[in-house]
Design a protein around this motif. Sequence first.
Motif, short mmCIF file in Angstrom:
data_model
loop_
_atom_site.label_atom_id
_atom_site.label_comp_id
_atom_site.label_asym_id
_atom_site.label_seq_id
_atom_site.Cartn_x
_atom_site.Cartn_y
_atom_site.Cartn_z
N LEU A 154 0.78 -1.23 0.01
CA LEU A 154 0.05 0.09 0.04
C LEU A 154 0.91 1.36 -0.11
CD1 LEU A 154 -2.80 -0.76 2.45
CD2 LEU A 154 -3.05 -0.47 0.05
N SER A 155 1.97 1.40 0.85
CA SER A 155 2.56 2.43 0.89
C SER A 155 3.42 2.84 -0.39
CB SER A 155 3.49 2.32 2.16
OG SER A 155 4.54 1.32 1.89
N THR A 156 4.10 1.84 -1.16
CA THR A 156 4.45 1.83 -2.16
C THR A 156 3.76 2.28 -3.33
OG1 THR A 156 5.98 0.08 -1.67
CG2 THR A 156 6.00 0.55 -4.04
N LEU A 158 0.86 3.82 -2.87
CA LEU A 158 0.56 5.47 -2.68
C LEU A 158 1.54 6.43 -3.04
CD1 LEU A 158 -1.83 4.67 0.37
CD2 LEU A 158 -2.60 5.13 -1.86
N ASN A 159 2.78 6.11 -2.69
CA ASN A 159 4.01 6.90 -2.69
C ASN A 159 4.32 7.09 -4.39
OD1 ASN A 159 5.08 7.96 -0.31
ND2 ASN A 159 5.86 5.59 -0.06
N ILE A 163 0.55 10.45 -2.79
CA ILE A 163 -0.22 10.67 -1.94
C ILE A 163 0.49 11.03 -0.69
CG2 ILE A 163 -2.02 9.75 -0.24
CD1 ILE A 163 -2.73 9.84 -3.09
N GLU A 165 2.12 11.63 3.00
CA GLU A 165 2.55 10.83 3.84
C GLU A 165 1.69 10.65 5.25
OE1 GLU A 165 5.42 8.81 4.04
OE2 GLU A 165 5.86 9.41 2.05
N ILE A 168 -0.92 8.08 4.11
CA ILE A 168 -0.27 6.89 4.17
C ILE A 168 -0.07 6.11 5.44
CG2 ILE A 168 1.93 5.44 3.24
CD1 ILE A 168 1.94 7.58 0.87
N ASN A 169 0.50 6.78 6.52
CA ASN A 169 0.90 6.33 7.58
C ASN A 169 -0.47 6.02 8.50
OD1 ASN A 169 3.89 6.51 8.05
ND2 ASN A 169 3.61 8.41 7.59
N GLY A 172 -1.71 3.04 7.07
CA GLY A 172 -1.20 1.71 7.31
C GLY A 172 -1.36 1.23 8.74
#
Length: 258
Positions: A154-156, A158-159, A163, A165, A168-169, A172
């Motif tokens: 997901l973080s990869t 969205l980055n 998106i 940070e 994203i956090n 997560g």
Amino acid sequence: MNRSHKILHIAAEAGTIILQSGGETYRVEETMLRICYAFNIKKADSFVTPTGIMISITDQNNQTISLVRRINSRTVNLEKVCMVNDLSRSIIPKKLTLDCVESKLKEINSTSGHKSKVLIVAASFAAGFFTLVFGGSVQDFLVSLVIGAIIKILSTALNNIRINEFFINSLGGAVAALIALISVKFNLGHSEDKIIIGSIMLLVPGLAITNAIRDTIAGDLISGISRAIEAFFIAIAVAIGSGLVIKLWVIAFGGIFK
């Protein structure tokens, strides 16, 4: 572009690569100044924050030129930091030319790092073993393996679409809490708290905290405070995401932790 301008741009590029790759503020300034003096610049000054680079040089003709560069994205790639650092230190011993340094910097900047699959597997095992460290069972370990992989994917993704940070956090943290609660609900895991704590360790801003302390001790107060605030907001984002899911779960099912 004359020689002085080229030196200025090469130094700024080296500093940009280090800063975008998670390097400390003092290292960025030191590397840029080392490059300038290696090519016989009379005087050089730099000022770096986590989001910007300012460098000014005075050449042998007493001409002063400056450059300001905005840093919009930052990640963690300590291999690039090491490569640029080594390059700056080898200019004089190896008698590297401007064109050679410029070429090597482009090569370093184009380095892609580890493949996504490797990072996903690493994140998965990191989450799993952190759960064991915090006292989780083998069942909790297996659940955390899945959560770690999902968080990294997901973080990869969205980055890649840039998106924020904070979101994203938060996402997560929410994913970690939700999967942990569901797994225990269906007896796939044993301890929700151990799974959540182990999984969100992937999101803990360890490098930002370390650099904040290092920059503050070195006297770079603006950078130190900026990085500390960044780390604080990352922690807040993770807490909001996981806390919101836990609160909604309590409302819906009446309680959690055994």
